[in-house]
Design a protein around this motif. Structure first.
Motif, PDB file in Angstrom:
ATOM      1  N   SER A 172       0.842  -1.190   0.000  1.00 52.21           N
ATOM      2  CA  SER A 172       0.000   0.000   0.000  1.00 52.21           C
ATOM      3  C   SER A 172       0.881   1.246   0.000  1.00 52.21           C
ATOM      4  N   VAL A 173       0.257   2.391  -0.230  1.00 47.85           N
ATOM      5  CA  VAL A 173       0.995   3.655  -0.152  1.00 47.85           C
ATOM      6  C   VAL A 173       1.571   3.824   1.250  1.00 47.85           C
ATOM      7  N   THR A 174       0.819   3.400   2.242  1.00 51.03           N
ATOM      8  CA  THR A 174       1.317   3.460   3.626  1.00 51.03           C
ATOM      9  C   THR A 174       2.574   2.611   3.782  1.00 51.03           C
ATOM     10  N   PHE A 195       8.901   6.397  -6.849  1.00 52.84           N
ATOM     11  CA  PHE A 195       7.474   6.183  -6.610  1.00 52.84           C
ATOM     12  C   PHE A 195       6.642   7.307  -7.237  1.00 52.84           C
ATOM     13  N   VAL A 201      -0.236   7.714  -8.984  1.00 52.58           N
ATOM     14  CA  VAL A 201       0.143   7.836  -7.582  1.00 52.58           C
ATOM     15  C   VAL A 201      -0.996   8.449  -6.774  1.00 52.58           C
ATOM     16  N   THR A 202      -1.345   7.797  -5.678  1.00 55.67           N
ATOM     17  CA  THR A 202      -2.285   8.385  -4.717  1.00 55.67           C
ATOM     18  C   THR A 202      -1.477   8.962  -3.559  1.00 55.67           C
ATOM     19  N   GLU A 203      -2.093   9.878  -2.838  1.00 54.24           N
ATOM     20  CA  GLU A 203      -1.411  10.545  -1.714  1.00 54.24           C
ATOM     21  C   GLU A 203      -0.085  11.151  -2.166  1.00 54.24           C
ATOM     22  N   LYS A 204      -0.104  11.736  -3.375  1.00 53.82           N
ATOM     23  CA  LYS A 204       1.117  12.294  -3.960  1.00 53.82           C
ATOM     24  C   LYS A 204       1.697  13.406  -3.087  1.00 53.82           C
ATOM     25  N   ILE A 207       3.707  12.101  -0.070  1.00 54.24           N
ATOM     26  CA  ILE A 207       5.004  11.549  -0.436  1.00 54.24           C
ATOM     27  C   ILE A 207       5.938  12.664  -0.912  1.00 54.24           C
TER      28      ILE A 207
END
Length: 521
Positions: A172-174, A195, A201-204, A207
């Motif tokens: 996951s992104v997490t 990444f 990309v989610t939660e760009k 990050i």
């Protein structure tokens, strides 16, 4: 009194145990987690039946854990996938600890369900100390990073849970952020940059902020400031205060230093080694004399299949030289003795090293299986390896199980060359490690090859076989061509057993030659 202190020392050692350094121990953690899942299931059902409140996060964790666990009983194969192993370690070190705290909270009612779960917890986790800790998450995060770099794994494919032909639950992104948090700053930069290059990309923004902080910590303040300024435009998070701090540092120190990619000290994999590990470098084609044949021994009816891997210097693989029964015996004897592997420092003391991720155990020559194998090694090499009380011909056999992404950096097996220290008397008495015999106790699904960089030689682990080479030249000097390394294990579990043969006992078996250019064969 002495016995009490021994118990205290053992307990402290177990408390610091690192299960990520052994796939076998990871499989034990996986089995233990199965018992905790059952215990948590009983806790939830019992609590709900008694109309007691069950925390939603506990129920969610329980369902997610059941979904991600192995579908069959082959836990070794399951933890042999590094993403499964990472998820397991992260749950054990963090997720399960949170569950325990919620069930054992100070203002919670003390119910039978609580007590039953905590009783199982103590029985499973606390008794022998084999459980993942925070340090294991660090080791696991670096293992995934190491595999990504060494084998040039596509980060998008890696995130999907796929390594070669094996697919599991995705990262996951997490997870990506968590892995990045454990890396050194320059490794974080490369990890987060790769990444962010992905299309979906989610939660760009989260990050990007992590990347800005990594640049800041690595003294690239202007790069950090540029990212933070873009984030300020989106208004997705309050960055004004951080922009002020970063700007002050940037203006104080001027231009950023040139960006230079440096390998982390926790990788230790040279470019040539990466290519060898990937199998992209072939052995010198001008070696038509390499061959396989049935090697004769002094016993007329006993021959062994020898595959010559390198003629000069001679490195050979011997096939079918240890049985499945003998392999099981070695593993069973060593499993309860496994401790984090160490390396020998310049002062001849031993210490754990980030460049060696495995656990090892020493097998006494008094064991029957050890005696049989010593006799077999002597028969095939012609060197004296037989244990006798009156002299030391070789070191005890060392059994090694590699961990998640387990590897060993370039090194020489000869240990006294250029070293001074307390073991000089041992060198005078027994000599250095003239030769190495290494059994492969498992076939590794992918990765884990033994490489000899100076020879462009790559040897893939094959269960039941063994490789043999000399560490010293015939005149007793170090043979620099014997430098070797173990590539990171990509999929599966790697077990080896090594016998180091000492030089002084070979005086009548392998007379010393004077010229440094002479070969053993």
């Amino acid at each position: 009194m002495g016995y009490t202190w021994w118990i205290v020392i053992l307990f402290l050692a177990l408390a610091e145990a690192q299960v990520s350094k052994s796939v076998y121990k990871l499989s034990i953690v996986c089995e233990k987690e199965g018992r905790l899942v059952e215990a948590l299931d009983r806790y939830i059902r019992s609590s709900l039946a008694n109309k007691s409140h069950v925390d939603e996060q506990i129920q969610s964790f329980h369902e997610n854990t059941k979904e991600k666990r192995p579908r069959n009983n082959d836990t070794t194969e399951w933890v042999g996938h590094p993403i499964n192993a990472f998820h397991l370690v992260e749950r054990a070190a963090n997720g399960w600890q949170k569950v325990k705290k919620r069930i054992n909270c100070s203002d919670c009612d003390l119910t039978t369900a609580n007590q039953d779960f905590l009783s199982i917890w103590n029985e499973v986790v606390e008794v022998d100390g084999i459980w993942a800790r925070g340090q294991d998450v660090n080791i696991s995060a670096y293992a995934l990073w190491r595999l990504h770099v060494t084998y040039n794994l596509d980060i998008k494919v890696l995130m999907s849970g796929t390594i070669l032909n094996r697919t599991t639950f995705p990262l996951s992104v997490t997870d990506v952020i968590s892995i990045g948090n454990y890396l050194d700053t320059e490794d974080q930069i490369e990890w987060f940059e790769e990444f962010l290059e992905l299309a979906d990309v989610t939660e760009k923004d989260s990050i990007s902020y992590k990347l800005a902080m990594a640049y800041y910590m690595a003294d690239f303040s202007w790069k950090s400031l540029a990212i933070l300024t873009e984030l300020q435009k989106t208004g997705s998070m309050p960055v004004e205060r951080m922009i002020k701090v970063v700007r002050q540092k940037a203006e104080k120190f001027g231009k950023d230093r040139p960006m230079k990619r440096m390998k982390s000290p926790k990788l230790y994999i040279a470019k040539v080694d990466e290519k060898l590990c990937q199998g992209n470098i072939q052995s010198d084609p001008a070696t038509p004399d390499l061959h396989c044949y049935n090697k004769k021994t002094r016993i007329p009816y006993y021959t062994v299949k020898e595959e010559v891997l390198s003629n000069v210097p001679r490195i050979s693989r011997f096939h079918d030289v240890i049985s499945d029964t003998e392999i099981s015996l070695l593993q069973d004897i060593s499993k309860h003795k496994l401790v984090p592997s160490t390396t020998i420092r310049k002062d001849n003391s031993r210490a754990q090293h980030d460049g060696r991720i495995s656990e090892s155990a020493w097998i006494s020559p008094s064991k029957n299986v050890s005696k049989k194998l010593e006799q077999r090694i002597e028969l095939l090499t012609g060197l004296d390896t037989i244990f006798r009380v009156t002299t030391v011909t070789s070191e005890d056999m060392q059994v090694v199980n590699y961990g998640l992404g387990g590897f060993y950096v370039r090194h020489f097996d000869a240990i006294y060359i250029g070293k001074q220290g307390s073991r000089d008397s041992m060198k005078k008495a027994y000599g250095d490690r003239i030769a190495t015999w290494m059994f492969y106790l498992s076939t590794v699904e992918e990765g884990g090859a033994t490489i000899f960089p100076k020879l462009n030689l790559r040897v893939v682990p094959l269960k039941g076989s063994a490789i043999f080479w000399y560490n010293l030249l015939p005149n007793g000097d170090l043979d620099i061509r014997s430098q070797h390394a173990s590539c990171p294990v990509l999929l599966g579990s790697k077990w080896i057993a090594t016998k180091w043969i000492l030089e002084h006992s070979q005086v009548f078996r392998k007379p010393c030659k004077i010229h440094s250019m002479e070969e053993h064969y």
